[in-house]
Scaffold this motif. Structure first.
Motif, mmCIF file in Angstrom:
data_model
loop_
_atom_site.group_PDB
_atom_site.id
_atom_site.type_symbol
_atom_site.label_atom_id
_atom_site.label_comp_id
_atom_site.label_asym_id
_atom_site.label_seq_id
_atom_site.Cartn_x
_atom_site.Cartn_y
_atom_site.Cartn_z
ATOM 1 N N SER A 29 9.172 -3.570 -0.479
ATOM 2 C CA SER A 29 9.957 -3.204 -1.654
ATOM 3 C C SER A 29 9.051 -3.029 -2.872
ATOM 4 C CB SER A 29 11.009 -4.273 -1.924
ATOM 5 O OG SER A 29 11.704 -4.001 -3.108
ATOM 6 N N ASP A 30 8.112 -3.953 -3.038
ATOM 7 C CA ASP A 30 7.164 -3.853 -4.153
ATOM 8 C C ASP A 30 6.321 -2.589 -4.052
ATOM 9 O OD1 ASP A 30 8.123 -6.241 -5.117
ATOM 10 O OD2 ASP A 30 6.411 -7.439 -4.406
ATOM 11 N N ILE A 31 5.884 -2.248 -2.857
ATOM 12 C CA ILE A 31 5.080 -1.044 -2.649
ATOM 13 C C ILE A 31 5.886 0.194 -3.014
ATOM 14 C CG2 ILE A 31 4.006 0.412 -0.873
ATOM 15 C CD1 ILE A 31 3.044 -2.206 0.452
ATOM 16 N N GLU A 32 7.151 0.235 -2.624
ATOM 17 C CA GLU A 32 8.008 1.379 -2.961
ATOM 18 C C GLU A 32 8.159 1.501 -4.473
ATOM 19 O OE1 GLU A 32 9.215 3.860 -1.099
ATOM 20 O OE2 GLU A 32 8.057 2.958 0.513
ATOM 21 N N HIS A 33 8.338 0.377 -5.175
ATOM 22 C CA HIS A 33 8.444 0.421 -6.632
ATOM 23 C C HIS A 33 7.143 0.908 -7.274
ATOM 24 C CE1 HIS A 33 11.896 -2.547 -6.176
ATOM 25 N NE2 HIS A 33 12.417 -1.490 -6.760
ATOM 26 N N ILE A 34 6.015 0.469 -6.729
ATOM 27 C CA ILE A 34 4.720 0.905 -7.254
ATOM 28 C C ILE A 34 4.542 2.406 -7.034
ATOM 29 C CG2 ILE A 34 2.224 0.726 -6.904
ATOM 30 C CD1 ILE A 34 2.736 -2.298 -6.298
ATOM 31 N N LYS A 35 4.899 2.897 -5.840
ATOM 32 C CA LYS A 35 4.791 4.332 -5.553
ATOM 33 C C LYS A 35 5.662 5.135 -6.513
ATOM 34 C CE LYS A 35 3.807 4.244 -0.579
ATOM 35 N NZ LYS A 35 4.376 4.599 0.733
ATOM 36 N N LYS A 36 6.868 4.658 -6.752
ATOM 37 C CA LYS A 36 7.778 5.351 -7.663
ATOM 38 C C LYS A 36 7.196 5.376 -9.075
ATOM 39 C CE LYS A 36 12.534 5.294 -9.337
ATOM 40 N NZ LYS A 36 13.819 4.590 -9.299
ATOM 41 N N TYR A 37 6.651 4.255 -9.516
ATOM 42 C CA TYR A 37 6.044 4.184 -10.843
ATOM 43 C C TYR A 37 4.874 5.159 -10.954
ATOM 44 C CZ TYR A 37 3.375 2.453 -14.790
ATOM 45 O OH TYR A 37 2.661 2.375 -15.955
ATOM 46 N N ILE A 38 4.043 5.215 -9.918
ATOM 47 C CA ILE A 38 2.880 6.115 -9.936
ATOM 48 C C ILE A 38 3.342 7.566 -9.992
ATOM 49 C CG2 ILE A 38 0.955 6.972 -8.542
ATOM 50 C CD1 ILE A 38 0.524 4.053 -7.622
ATOM 51 N N ARG A 39 4.366 7.921 -9.201
ATOM 52 C CA ARG A 39 4.875 9.298 -9.222
ATOM 53 C C ARG A 39 5.410 9.662 -10.605
ATOM 54 N NH1 ARG A 39 8.597 8.265 -5.076
ATOM 55 N NH2 ARG A 39 7.323 7.423 -3.440
ATOM 56 N N LEU A 40 6.161 8.758 -11.214
ATOM 57 C CA LEU A 40 6.694 9.022 -12.550
ATOM 58 C C LEU A 40 5.569 9.146 -13.571
ATOM 59 C CD1 LEU A 40 9.763 6.617 -12.615
ATOM 60 C CD2 LEU A 40 9.805 9.113 -12.565
#
Length: 66
Positions: A29-40
């Motif tokens: 879950s943390d990795i998915e949030h980090i990926k989303k933050y990086i994309r944004l």
């Protein structure tokens, strides 16, 4: 025979595996949030760069004088 407050070895292993599964789920879950933050963040940087390029092109087109 184990004392009343001790768990059987298989139960200890099962509890440990369940705890690991929970930790892995949290990490995913943390990795998915980090990926989303990086994309944004990358999208924002790209928009800012495009905006700066558009301003620069407009400045070059109009020249020094208005």
């Amino acid at each position: 025979m184990p004392a009343n407050n001790e768990k059987k070895p298989i139960q200890q292993i099962t509890d440990a595996i369940n705890a690991i599964n929970k930790d892995v789920g949290t990490i995913k879950s943390d990795i998915e949030h980090i990926k989303k933050y990086i994309r944004l963040r990358e999208a924002r940087e790209q928009l800012e760069q495009e905006r700066n390029e558009a301003i620069e092109k407009e400045y070059v087109k109009t020249g020094w004088f208005y």
